[in-house]
Design a protein around this motif. Sequence first.
Motif, PDB file in Angstrom:
ATOM      1  N   GLU A  58       0.637  -1.180   0.119  1.00 54.67           N
ATOM      2  CA  GLU A  58      -0.010  -0.070  -0.123  1.00 54.67           C
ATOM      3  C   GLU A  58       0.802   1.382   0.122  1.00 54.67           C
ATOM      4  OE1 GLU A  58      -3.404   0.259   2.486  1.00 54.67           O
ATOM      5  OE2 GLU A  58      -3.313  -2.159   2.811  1.00 54.67           O
ATOM      6  N   ALA A  59       2.138   1.276   0.609  1.00 60.10           N
ATOM      7  CA  ALA A  59       2.964   2.514   0.699  1.00 60.10           C
ATOM      8  C   ALA A  59       4.279   2.165   0.150  1.00 60.10           C
ATOM      9  CB  ALA A  59       2.917   3.010   1.908  1.00 60.10           C
ATOM     10  N   PRO A 205       9.477   7.886  -1.482  1.00 61.54           N
ATOM     11  CA  PRO A 205       8.545   6.784  -1.483  1.00 61.54           C
ATOM     12  C   PRO A 205       8.096   6.301  -2.874  1.00 61.54           C
ATOM     13  CG  PRO A 205       7.993   7.946   0.341  1.00 61.54           C
ATOM     14  CD  PRO A 205       8.959   8.621  -0.407  1.00 61.54           C
ATOM     15  N   GLN A 206       8.177   5.187  -3.531  1.00 60.15           N
ATOM     16  CA  GLN A 206       7.490   4.533  -4.471  1.00 60.15           C
ATOM     17  C   GLN A 206       6.910   3.411  -4.329  1.00 60.15           C
ATOM     18  OE1 GLN A 206      11.554   4.556  -6.540  1.00 60.15           O
ATOM     19  NE2 GLN A 206      10.704   6.128  -7.888  1.00 60.15           N
ATOM     20  N   LEU A 207       5.922   3.075  -5.592  1.00 57.05           N
ATOM     21  CA  LEU A 207       5.271   1.875  -5.440  1.00 57.05           C
ATOM     22  C   LEU A 207       4.990   1.447  -6.781  1.00 57.05           C
ATOM     23  CD1 LEU A 207       3.218   0.108  -3.862  1.00 57.05           C
ATOM     24  CD2 LEU A 207       1.285   1.846  -4.244  1.00 57.05           C
ATOM     25  N   GLY A 208       4.934   0.008  -7.092  1.00 54.08           N
ATOM     26  CA  GLY A 208       4.631  -0.387  -8.211  1.00 54.08           C
ATOM     27  C   GLY A 208       3.253  -0.296  -8.805  1.00 54.08           C
ATOM     28  N   ASN A 209       2.747   0.055  -9.665  1.00 58.28           N
ATOM     29  CA  ASN A 209       1.409   0.040 -10.269  1.00 58.28           C
ATOM     30  C   ASN A 209       1.002  -1.136 -11.154  1.00 58.28           C
ATOM     31  OD1 ASN A 209       2.400   0.585 -12.832  1.00 58.28           O
ATOM     32  ND2 ASN A 209       1.660   2.693 -13.056  1.00 58.28           N
ATOM     33  N   SER A 210      -0.208  -1.227 -11.603  1.00 60.99           N
ATOM     34  CA  SER A 210      -0.693  -2.522 -12.496  1.00 60.99           C
ATOM     35  C   SER A 210       0.143  -2.607 -13.705  1.00 60.99           C
ATOM     36  CB  SER A 210      -2.196  -2.549 -12.610  1.00 60.99           C
ATOM     37  OG  SER A 210      -2.388  -1.078 -13.469  1.00 60.99           O
ATOM     38  N   PRO A 216       4.967   7.703  -7.373  1.00 66.48           N
ATOM     39  CA  PRO A 216       5.436   8.291  -6.233  1.00 66.48           C
ATOM     40  C   PRO A 216       4.308   7.842  -5.349  1.00 66.48           C
ATOM     41  CG  PRO A 216       5.706   9.869  -7.909  1.00 66.48           C
ATOM     42  CD  PRO A 216       5.194   8.807  -8.609  1.00 66.48           C
ATOM     43  N   VAL A 217       4.559   7.864  -3.843  1.00 63.46           N
ATOM     44  CA  VAL A 217       3.429   7.680  -2.754  1.00 63.46           C
ATOM     45  C   VAL A 217       3.300   8.775  -2.096  1.00 63.46           C
ATOM     46  CG1 VAL A 217       2.966   6.439  -0.779  1.00 63.46           C
ATOM     47  CG2 VAL A 217       4.345   5.146  -2.618  1.00 63.46           C
ATOM     48  N   ALA A 218       2.121   9.501  -2.019  1.00 67.35           N
ATOM     49  CA  ALA A 218       1.831  10.661  -1.431  1.00 67.35           C
ATOM     50  C   ALA A 218       2.056  10.516   0.089  1.00 67.35           C
ATOM     51  CB  ALA A 218       0.583  10.740  -1.459  1.00 67.35           C
ATOM     52  N   PHE A 219       2.621  11.615   0.716  1.00 70.81           N
ATOM     53  CA  PHE A 219       3.226  11.551   2.262  1.00 70.81           C
ATOM     54  C   PHE A 219       2.046  11.149   2.925  1.00 70.81           C
ATOM     55  CE2 PHE A 219       4.482  13.432   6.173  1.00 70.81           C
ATOM     56  CZ  PHE A 219       5.714  12.971   6.453  1.00 70.81           C
ATOM     57  N   LEU A 223       1.646   8.309   6.175  1.00 74.13           N
ATOM     58  CA  LEU A 223       1.295   8.312   7.385  1.00 74.13           C
ATOM     59  C   LEU A 223       0.172   7.418   7.627  1.00 74.13           C
ATOM     60  CD1 LEU A 223       1.470  12.352   7.764  1.00 74.13           C
ATOM     61  CD2 LEU A 223       3.016  10.816   8.799  1.00 74.13           C
ATOM     62  N   ALA A 224      -0.586   7.431   6.828  1.00 76.63           N
ATOM     63  CA  ALA A 224      -1.987   6.520   6.957  1.00 76.63           C
ATOM     64  C   ALA A 224      -1.257   5.106   7.515  1.00 76.63           C
ATOM     65  CB  ALA A 224      -2.672   6.243   5.937  1.00 76.63           C
ATOM     66  N   LEU A 225      -0.311   4.607   6.695  1.00 74.83           N
ATOM     67  CA  LEU A 225       0.306   3.133   6.941  1.00 74.83           C
ATOM     68  C   LEU A 225       1.222   3.149   8.099  1.00 74.83           C
ATOM     69  CD1 LEU A 225      -0.286   0.561   5.322  1.00 74.83           C
ATOM     70  CD2 LEU A 225      -0.902   2.552   4.129  1.00 74.83           C
TER      71      LEU A 225
END
Length: 480
Positions: A58-59, A205-210, A216-219, A223-225
């Motif tokens: 998720e993050a 922060p980075q995250l793989g998509n489909s 990029p992963v939003a700040f 924080l949510a995670l």
Amino acid sequence: MVQNADPGGLGDKAGATTGHYEQKLSRSLSTWGNIMITLSGVTPAVSVFAIAPVALVEAGSGTFLSFIFAAILGVVMALCWAELSSSYPISGGDYALVWHSFKGRAKPLAGPMSFITFALYVDFIAFIPATIALGAGEYLGVVFSVDAKILGAAIMILAALVAMLKIRFNAILTGIFLGIEMLALLTLTVLGIIHAHHFGALIHPQLGNSHSVLVPVAFSGVLALTAVAIFSYNGYANAVNFAEETKGSHRTIAKAILISLLITVVAELLPITAVIVGAPSLSKLTTSAIPLEYFIKATSSNTVYDIVAIGIALAVFNATLAIILSYARILFSASRDKAWPGKLSDWMAWVHPKTQSPWLPTAIVGVAGAILCLTVSLGTLANLTGASLVADYAIIAIAAIVARTTGATRHSHYRMPLWPLPPILAIAGLVYVFTQQTGYLLEVTLITIAIGLLYWLIVILPQKGKAWDLREIAQEGDSQ
């Protein structure tokens, strides 16, 4: 030490007249024995293998920052728990700490605030053991070709049976298994360091998509995670749940909590960081159904993964065992405080004369966890627990402020430095993290709080002190 086989603790009248609980549990744990069980309940290996992946998918690489923020919150929270627990080393843990913090003019809030805390812990008692067992089932199912839900349920039942044995035996057993799970974490760390190259992803922060492309992963997402990361570290304060079985608990329980947190953060943050920087592909790591399986197989071999998975199997059993031990004692303590109507409290507070363990609460935790393993998904369990933990932590931080102002902790053997800064920082951070949770998770947590308050108003309050009138542990018990 007084042994008591009286069903329901009906022989506790002497304790009621002196204002102290009767010593029923076996005070046979050393401080390090307490730490071993506590760390086994935190279970760094299972947290890394079963809970951290929820954050990874998720993050992404923002998981590193989530765990850093959670560690900072962990430090200020540990200081709060250490001071409160050193004053009131009671098996009930958080709800007992909150109850005793509200004295003097704050006394009217002691009942509702403590029962709200207990209601949140009822969530933990149901969700956390099942999360650990089910998360491990997903890894072990790959090796043993067994349905993860069935495997998780089996782990819950077997661990509950062992948890009914003597606490000293369980301390030795959990210590041995803890050493094995640390080897699994060391394997992850070494593999990550050998292949390290994604250092920039820790800060950006980075995250793989489909489409297998890093984005990029939003700040705010990081924080949510943080709530999941808090869950991953959670358990270091459970040292107080074994306080009535620990020698010299008034003097040493703060030490047990602080050492447990330090080891927890090091044992989890290092391998998580190593996995992120050492993954051959961040995109594949963060989009894999089982991220750590991908990482180990991509950096070593299937054989290494199978060996690590077996180590995780032992770690999972160890964690489930330690958590059941801890939560059974909370239910035992709440039953001793007459949380349940009629004879149910008496039955739940019964301690077996030979093993000196609370059998019925232990069985209830095991069966409830097994049912959840069979019916609820891992992601749902992890997220629900994280939101409730944030609320519980906030109440403890508030209690740490109130306890100083009411004089409840004036006799504590440990005083946190820089008071009231640690609890204020904790509250500020926790409130922000709580607001970043999804509406569904917030609703579940708020509903839990509302149910706890309603139960207190309808069941507890009308009894006018005959229920939920908490006592203390005698200081002289330290030398037993």
